[in-house]
Design a protein around this motif. Structure first.
Motif, PDB file in Angstrom:
ATOM      1  N   GLN A 131      71.477  76.170 -64.921  1.00 44.43           N
ATOM      2  CA  GLN A 131      71.858  76.755 -63.634  1.00 44.43           C
ATOM      3  C   GLN A 131      73.134  76.118 -63.100  1.00 44.43           C
ATOM      4  O   GLN A 131      74.022  76.803 -62.575  1.00 44.43           O
ATOM      5  N   LEU A 132      73.226  74.816 -63.218  1.00 38.19           N
ATOM      6  CA  LEU A 132      74.413  74.110 -62.732  1.00 38.19           C
ATOM      7  C   LEU A 132      75.651  74.538 -63.506  1.00 38.19           C
ATOM      8  O   LEU A 132      76.711  74.778 -62.923  1.00 38.19           O
ATOM      9  N   GLU A 133      75.510  74.656 -64.818  1.00 35.41           N
ATOM     10  CA  GLU A 133      76.648  75.049 -65.647  1.00 35.41           C
ATOM     11  C   GLU A 133      77.091  76.475 -65.324  1.00 35.41           C
ATOM     12  O   GLU A 133      78.297  76.767 -65.301  1.00 35.41           O
ATOM     13  N   ALA A 134      76.126  77.346 -65.033  1.00 30.64           N
ATOM     14  CA  ALA A 134      76.479  78.729 -64.691  1.00 30.64           C
ATOM     15  C   ALA A 134      77.261  78.803 -63.388  1.00 30.64           C
ATOM     16  O   ALA A 134      78.062  79.728 -63.186  1.00 30.64           O
ATOM     17  N   ALA A 135      77.048  77.838 -62.499  1.00 28.05           N
ATOM     18  CA  ALA A 135      77.731  77.834 -61.203  1.00 28.05           C
ATOM     19  C   ALA A 135      79.061  77.097 -61.240  1.00 28.05           C
ATOM     20  O   ALA A 135      79.873  77.229 -60.320  1.00 28.05           O
ATOM     21  N   ARG A 136      79.301  76.315 -62.277  1.00 24.84           N
ATOM     22  CA  ARG A 136      80.531  75.502 -62.361  1.00 24.84           C
ATOM     23  C   ARG A 136      81.736  76.378 -62.647  1.00 24.84           C
ATOM     24  O   ARG A 136      81.676  77.308 -63.443  1.00 24.84           O
ATOM     25  N   THR A 137      82.849  76.063 -61.990  1.00 23.61           N
ATOM     26  CA  THR A 137      84.119  76.728 -62.265  1.00 23.61           C
ATOM     27  C   THR A 137      85.203  75.664 -62.412  1.00 23.61           C
ATOM     28  O   THR A 137      84.944  74.463 -62.253  1.00 23.61           O
ATOM     29  N   GLU A 138      86.408  76.107 -62.657  1.00 26.37           N
ATOM     30  CA  GLU A 138      87.514  75.151 -62.772  1.00 26.37           C
ATOM     31  C   GLU A 138      87.827  74.487 -61.437  1.00 26.37           C
ATOM     32  O   GLU A 138      88.522  73.471 -61.395  1.00 26.37           O
ATOM     33  N   ARG A 139      87.302  75.039 -60.349  1.00 27.21           N
ATOM     34  CA  ARG A 139      87.536  74.453 -59.017  1.00 27.21           C
ATOM     35  C   ARG A 139      86.428  73.489 -58.594  1.00 27.21           C
ATOM     36  O   ARG A 139      86.514  72.870 -57.536  1.00 27.21           O
ATOM     37  N   THR A 140      85.383  73.358 -59.413  1.00 24.54           N
ATOM     38  CA  THR A 140      84.278  72.469 -59.067  1.00 24.54           C
ATOM     39  C   THR A 140      84.739  71.022 -59.130  1.00 24.54           C
ATOM     40  O   THR A 140      85.235  70.561 -60.166  1.00 24.54           O
ATOM     41  N   LYS A 141      84.566  70.310 -58.028  1.00 27.88           N
ATOM     42  CA  LYS A 141      84.952  68.896 -58.002  1.00 27.88           C
ATOM     43  C   LYS A 141      83.751  67.966 -57.949  1.00 27.88           C
ATOM     44  O   LYS A 141      83.804  66.842 -58.452  1.00 27.88           O
ATOM     45  N   ALA A 142      82.651  68.418 -57.322  1.00 29.18           N
ATOM     46  CA  ALA A 142      81.533  67.504 -57.105  1.00 29.18           C
ATOM     47  C   ALA A 142      80.203  68.229 -57.207  1.00 29.18           C
ATOM     48  O   ALA A 142      80.088  69.436 -56.978  1.00 29.18           O
ATOM     49  N   LEU A 143      79.182  67.450 -57.531  1.00 30.57           N
ATOM     50  CA  LEU A 143      77.791  67.868 -57.474  1.00 30.57           C
ATOM     51  C   LEU A 143      77.108  67.039 -56.402  1.00 30.57           C
ATOM     52  O   LEU A 143      77.217  65.807 -56.393  1.00 30.57           O
ATOM     53  N   LEU A 144      76.419  67.705 -55.488  1.00 29.53           N
ATOM     54  CA  LEU A 144      75.570  67.003 -54.529  1.00 29.53           C
ATOM     55  C   LEU A 144      74.177  66.928 -55.132  1.00 29.53           C
ATOM     56  O   LEU A 144      73.549  67.961 -55.397  1.00 29.53           O
ATOM     57  N   ASP A 180      83.491  65.565 -65.964  1.00 30.41           N
ATOM     58  CA  ASP A 180      84.341  64.753 -65.094  1.00 30.41           C
ATOM     59  C   ASP A 180      84.172  65.127 -63.621  1.00 30.41           C
ATOM     60  O   ASP A 180      85.146  65.167 -62.860  1.00 30.41           O
ATOM     61  N   LEU A 181      82.922  65.381 -63.221  1.00 26.57           N
ATOM     62  CA  LEU A 181      82.644  65.731 -61.834  1.00 26.57           C
ATOM     63  C   LEU A 181      82.267  64.489 -61.035  1.00 26.57           C
ATOM     64  O   LEU A 181      81.680  63.543 -61.566  1.00 26.57           O
ATOM     65  N   TRP A 182      82.601  64.511 -59.763  1.00 25.41           N
ATOM     66  CA  TRP A 182      82.043  63.530 -58.840  1.00 25.41           C
ATOM     67  C   TRP A 182      80.570  63.878 -58.592  1.00 25.41           C
ATOM     68  O   TRP A 182      80.204  65.058 -58.555  1.00 25.41           O
ATOM     69  N   VAL A 183      79.752  62.854 -58.403  1.00 28.76           N
ATOM     70  CA  VAL A 183      78.366  63.062 -57.981  1.00 28.76           C
ATOM     71  C   VAL A 183      78.172  62.320 -56.665  1.00 28.76           C
ATOM     72  O   VAL A 183      78.405  61.111 -56.576  1.00 28.76           O
ATOM     73  N   VAL A 184      77.793  63.070 -55.641  1.00 32.93           N
ATOM     74  CA  VAL A 184      77.402  62.486 -54.359  1.00 32.93           C
ATOM     75  C   VAL A 184      75.886  62.543 -54.306  1.00 32.93           C
ATOM     76  O   VAL A 184      75.307  63.635 -54.311  1.00 32.93           O
ATOM     77  N   THR A 185      75.224  61.395 -54.308  1.00 34.62           N
ATOM     78  CA  THR A 185      73.773  61.350 -54.373  1.00 34.62           C
ATOM     79  C   THR A 185      73.192  60.775 -53.080  1.00 34.62           C
ATOM     80  O   THR A 185      73.563  59.674 -52.661  1.00 34.62           O
ATOM     81  N   ASP A 186      72.326  61.548 -52.451  1.00 35.30           N
ATOM     82  CA  ASP A 186      71.680  61.135 -51.210  1.00 35.30           C
ATOM     83  C   ASP A 186      70.317  60.548 -51.563  1.00 35.30           C
ATOM     84  O   ASP A 186      69.421  61.259 -52.023  1.00 35.30           O
ATOM     85  N   GLU A 187      70.166  59.232 -51.312  1.00 30.42           N
ATOM     86  CA  GLU A 187      68.960  58.517 -51.737  1.00 30.42           C
ATOM     87  C   GLU A 187      68.137  58.014 -50.556  1.00 30.42           C
ATOM     88  O   GLU A 187      67.384  57.043 -50.675  1.00 30.42           O
ATOM     89  N   ILE A 188      68.226  58.700 -49.428  1.00 34.04           N
ATOM     90  CA  ILE A 188      67.589  58.239 -48.197  1.00 34.04           C
ATOM     91  C   ILE A 188      66.063  58.166 -48.320  1.00 34.04           C
ATOM     92  O   ILE A 188      65.414  57.385 -47.639  1.00 34.04           O
TER      93      ILE A 188
END
Length: 401
Positions: free
Chosen positions: A159-172, A200-208
């Motif tokens: 699912q993530l790969e299907a949503a990725r484009t050349e403009r994708t910079k980060a995954l939350l 080569d994506l940034w990952v922002v991970t919320d671990e609250i």
């Protein structure tokens, strides 16, 4: 031509739906109605006494009557680094920590620092209400990866790969999740992390919610599990959920030193330092043991099981078992369009409004989290209120024709 009084940027921001529901429920209670609220995401326990005492002592310390570094008290930044190694095995130093005014500021500053206009962020839906607004304010473009109850609200790499484009910079990436309580297994975390690193994506991970897992579920930090992410991971966290400190407003952002320095520059102009008294309380919290959260987790687990059982007994309601945080996220799609005393709610938002008016039970509709057709209910409230509230919900929803 008359110019708008409010900027387009700020006009586009939506009010926090969870806080709005909680405020309405409290207003109705103040007016004498016996409303039971499942809206707010905060522990019903008081902040542990030793943390409160640390704040009292800080009030008496003249050092804390003055400005302190915008990025946080040095001793708190070091304590957060030590706590992160203790709890998730992720080794950072104090220069990689920015102390923020609650987790929400950490979310906003992370995206403000990373995104340029047009950059895309993959966001798994259902999602917490603040994420879209923070991404939007940063000029980013949110790309939803929609999950549902059939997969336990877990997204796949496909699912993530299907949503990725050349403009994708980060995954939350959020696990445990608000609003669903979904928890990714260590194997799933590794698979997603390796996929992100490979592109080569940034990952922002919320671990609250890292310390709130149940049954056989375990928390795994993507930063630890996938070291090849290197310096392209940002960790968001805070004391609110673990130590019952939602009102103290202390969170933090952990990341590469250049990101933290840039975010600190932003904070130096936005708010300067977090309240010193609150920081002293947070220092006591993260430096202490985890006995307080262990006690809360036991109560939450008991309430979780009760709520899920009762919800699944309601005809037309489907509730997967949440394995983390303190929320249930049942589907109410089968009830939409049904007759409730002459009214036919077509959306979960309309049904939630009807439930509040008629059953005096406050829930947050799925529209707030990007997936209409669902309710979010917090089980961070007393056992008796929980049972009474879900019983009212069952009685009202059971009257449909």
């Amino acid at each position: 031509m008359t110019r708008p009084r409010i900027s387009a940027r700020i006009s586009a921001i939506s009010e926090s739906a969870t806080l709005a529901v909680d405020a309405k429920a409290k207003a109705m209670k103040a007016a004498g109605r016996p409303v039971i609220g499942f809206g707010a995401g905060e522990p019903d326990f008081p902040t542990p006494g030793y943390i409160v005492e640390a704040a009292v002592e800080a009030c008496r310390n003249p050092r804390f009557h003055k400005y302190t570094p915008a990025g946080g008290l040095p001793e708190l930044k070091q304590a957060v680094a030590d706590k992160t190694l203790r709890d998730s095995g992720y080794r950072v130093d104090a220069a990689q920590v920015l102390v923020t005014n609650g987790g929400k500021q950490a979310v906003y500053e992370a995206f403000a620092t990373l995104l340029d206009p047009g950059d895309e962020v993959l966001v798994v839906a259902p999602y917490w209400t603040t994420y879209p607004e923070a991404i939007k304010l940063a000029g980013g473009v949110q790309v939803d990866v929609v999950t549902d109850e059939t997969t336990g609200y877990l997204a796949s790499v496909e699912q993530l790969e299907a949503a990725r484009t050349e403009r994708t910079k980060a995954l939350l990436f959020v696990s445990p999740s608000n609003p669903t309580g979904a928890v990714y297994s260590p194997e799933q975390v590794e698979e997603i992390g390796r996929w992100a690193a490979g592109h080569d994506l940034w990952v922002v991970t919320d671990e609250i919610y890292e310390h709130l897992t149940y049954g056989g579920a375990t928390f795994a930090s993507i930063a630890t599990v996938v070291p090849e992410l290197g310096d392209k991971v940002v960790v968001l966290n805070g004391v609110a959920k673990t130590y019952a400190m939602t009102g103290w407003r202390v969170g933090w952002l952990i990341g590469p030193k250049d990101v933290v320095k840039a975010a600190t520059n932003l904070q130096s102009h936005a708010t300067s330092n977090v309240s010193n008294v609150a920081q002293a309380a947070a220092l006591a919290a993260v430096s202490g043991d985890l006995s307080a959260v262990a006690e809360m987790r036991t109560a939450f687990d008991r309430r979780r099981q009760t709520m899920v059982r009762m919800l699944n007994e309601i005809p037309g309601v489907v509730c997967p078992e949440p394995l983390g945080a303190f929320y249930a996220y049942p589907s109410v799609k089968e009830l939409l369009g049904k007759d409730f005393g002459g009214r036919r709610p077509r959306t979960s938002a309309e049904l939630a409004e009807l439930v509040l008016e008629e059953a005096e039970v406050a829930v947050v509709p799925g529209e707030a989290f990007g997936t209409p057709g669902y309710f979010r209910l917090s089980y961070a409230l007393g056992d008796d209120d929980l049972a009474e509230g879900v019983s009212r919900l069952a009685k009202f929803l059971g009257e449909t024709r």
